[in-house]
Scaffold this motif. Structure first.
Motif, mmCIF file in Angstrom:
data_model
loop_
_atom_site.group_PDB
_atom_site.id
_atom_site.type_symbol
_atom_site.label_atom_id
_atom_site.label_comp_id
_atom_site.label_asym_id
_atom_site.label_seq_id
_atom_site.Cartn_x
_atom_site.Cartn_y
_atom_site.Cartn_z
ATOM 1 N N GLY A 16 0.799 -1.204 0.000
ATOM 2 C CA GLY A 16 0.000 0.000 0.000
ATOM 3 C C GLY A 16 0.838 1.263 0.000
ATOM 4 O O GLY A 16 2.070 1.219 0.003
ATOM 5 N N SER A 17 0.151 2.413 0.026
ATOM 6 C CA SER A 17 0.805 3.713 -0.039
ATOM 7 C C SER A 17 0.261 4.649 1.030
ATOM 8 O O SER A 17 -0.892 4.541 1.443
ATOM 9 C CB SER A 17 0.588 4.359 -1.407
ATOM 10 O OG SER A 17 1.166 3.600 -2.443
ATOM 11 N N LEU A 18 1.105 5.568 1.456
ATOM 12 C CA LEU A 18 0.726 6.658 2.339
ATOM 13 C C LEU A 18 1.499 7.896 1.919
ATOM 14 O O LEU A 18 2.601 7.789 1.405
ATOM 15 C CB LEU A 18 1.048 6.348 3.801
ATOM 16 C CG LEU A 18 0.171 5.362 4.557
ATOM 17 C CD1 LEU A 18 0.802 5.054 5.914
ATOM 18 C CD2 LEU A 18 -1.230 5.914 4.743
ATOM 19 N N ARG A 19 0.923 9.067 2.180
ATOM 20 C CA ARG A 19 1.641 10.315 2.006
ATOM 21 C C ARG A 19 1.674 11.053 3.329
ATOM 22 O O ARG A 19 0.623 11.426 3.864
ATOM 23 C CB ARG A 19 1.011 11.196 0.931
ATOM 24 C CG ARG A 19 1.904 12.403 0.595
ATOM 25 C CD ARG A 19 1.392 13.246 -0.542
ATOM 26 N NE ARG A 19 0.291 14.108 -0.138
ATOM 27 C CZ ARG A 19 -0.082 15.192 -0.792
ATOM 28 N NH1 ARG A 19 0.557 15.550 -1.908
ATOM 29 N NH2 ARG A 19 -1.103 15.909 -0.360
ATOM 30 N N VAL A 79 6.403 20.031 3.341
ATOM 31 C CA VAL A 79 7.199 18.991 2.705
ATOM 32 C C VAL A 79 6.445 17.680 2.837
ATOM 33 O O VAL A 79 5.906 17.373 3.904
ATOM 34 C CB VAL A 79 8.597 18.874 3.342
ATOM 35 C CG1 VAL A 79 9.379 17.727 2.721
ATOM 36 C CG2 VAL A 79 9.368 20.174 3.179
ATOM 37 N N TYR A 80 6.421 16.898 1.772
ATOM 38 C CA TYR A 80 5.694 15.637 1.752
ATOM 39 C C TYR A 80 6.653 14.463 1.612
ATOM 40 O O TYR A 80 7.735 14.581 1.048
ATOM 41 C CB TYR A 80 4.706 15.602 0.588
ATOM 42 C CG TYR A 80 3.728 16.749 0.602
ATOM 43 C CD1 TYR A 80 2.626 16.730 1.439
ATOM 44 C CD2 TYR A 80 3.921 17.852 -0.222
ATOM 45 C CE1 TYR A 80 1.731 17.784 1.456
ATOM 46 C CE2 TYR A 80 3.036 18.909 -0.214
ATOM 47 C CZ TYR A 80 1.940 18.870 0.626
ATOM 48 O OH TYR A 80 1.048 19.915 0.641
ATOM 49 N N LEU A 81 6.228 13.331 2.122
ATOM 50 C CA LEU A 81 6.918 12.072 1.883
ATOM 51 C C LEU A 81 5.899 11.088 1.317
ATOM 52 O O LEU A 81 5.043 10.590 2.052
ATOM 53 C CB LEU A 81 7.544 11.517 3.161
ATOM 54 C CG LEU A 81 8.374 10.242 2.969
ATOM 55 C CD1 LEU A 81 9.637 10.541 2.170
ATOM 56 C CD2 LEU A 81 8.738 9.611 4.314
ATOM 57 N N GLN A 82 5.994 10.845 0.023
ATOM 58 C CA GLN A 82 5.149 9.854 -0.621
ATOM 59 C C GLN A 82 5.795 8.491 -0.457
ATOM 60 O O GLN A 82 6.940 8.292 -0.859
ATOM 61 C CB GLN A 82 4.967 10.183 -2.102
ATOM 62 C CG GLN A 82 4.112 9.180 -2.862
ATOM 63 C CD GLN A 82 2.679 9.175 -2.411
ATOM 64 O OE1 GLN A 82 2.078 10.229 -2.238
ATOM 65 N NE2 GLN A 82 2.116 7.990 -2.203
ATOM 66 N N MET A 83 5.069 7.551 0.124
ATOM 67 C CA MET A 83 5.582 6.222 0.409
ATOM 68 C C MET A 83 4.747 5.205 -0.360
ATOM 69 O O MET A 83 3.548 5.059 -0.105
ATOM 70 C CB MET A 83 5.542 5.925 1.904
ATOM 71 C CG MET A 83 6.256 6.970 2.755
ATOM 72 S SD MET A 83 6.348 6.516 4.507
ATOM 73 C CE MET A 83 4.597 6.528 4.916
#
Length: 122
Positions: A16-19, A79-83
């Motif tokens: 899966g993904s999280l931001r 600032v974002y961290l797309q995971m």
């Protein structure tokens, strides 16, 4: 003085993904190198991703290269961290940090957020 606040953590399944979001207050993010660190129970705090002050070049830990992306939004002072392609070993508390210069060592940073929990289940 700058204050940073993280959000966006949660629980996802493997793949899966999280931001994650890091909001900065009091100063523009242009004045700082910004970084994400993570810490799992019983483990040291580890560098995940960072962006330099000035030239805005990015650096990633080997464990997240190709899966995570750090992105600034100067207009929003965030600032974002797309995971993406999350794995159980990504489970940790994630922290946003700011410093005058980018470093891989968490001890170098002057400003920290409160942390946001990311849990990845198999």
């Amino acid at each position: 003085q700058v204050y940073v606040v993280e959000s966006g953590g949660g629980s996802v399944q493997t793949g899966g993904s999280l931001r994650l979001s890091c909001a900065a207050f009091g100063r523009t993010i242009n004045s700082y190198a910004m970084a994400w660190f993570r810490q799992a129970p019983g483990k040291e705090r580890r560098f995940v991703a960072g962006i330099n002050r000035g030239d805005r070049t990015t650096t990633y830990a080997d464990s997240v290269k190709g899966r995570f992306t750090i992105t600034p939004d100067v207009a929003k002072n965030m600032v974002y961290l797309q995971m993406n392609s999350l794995k159980p070993e990504d489970t940790a508390v994630y922290y946003c940090a700011a410093n005058s210069i980018l470093s891989l060592n968490w001890r170098a940073y002057d400003y920290w957020g409160q942390g946001t929990q990311v849990t990845v289940s198999s």
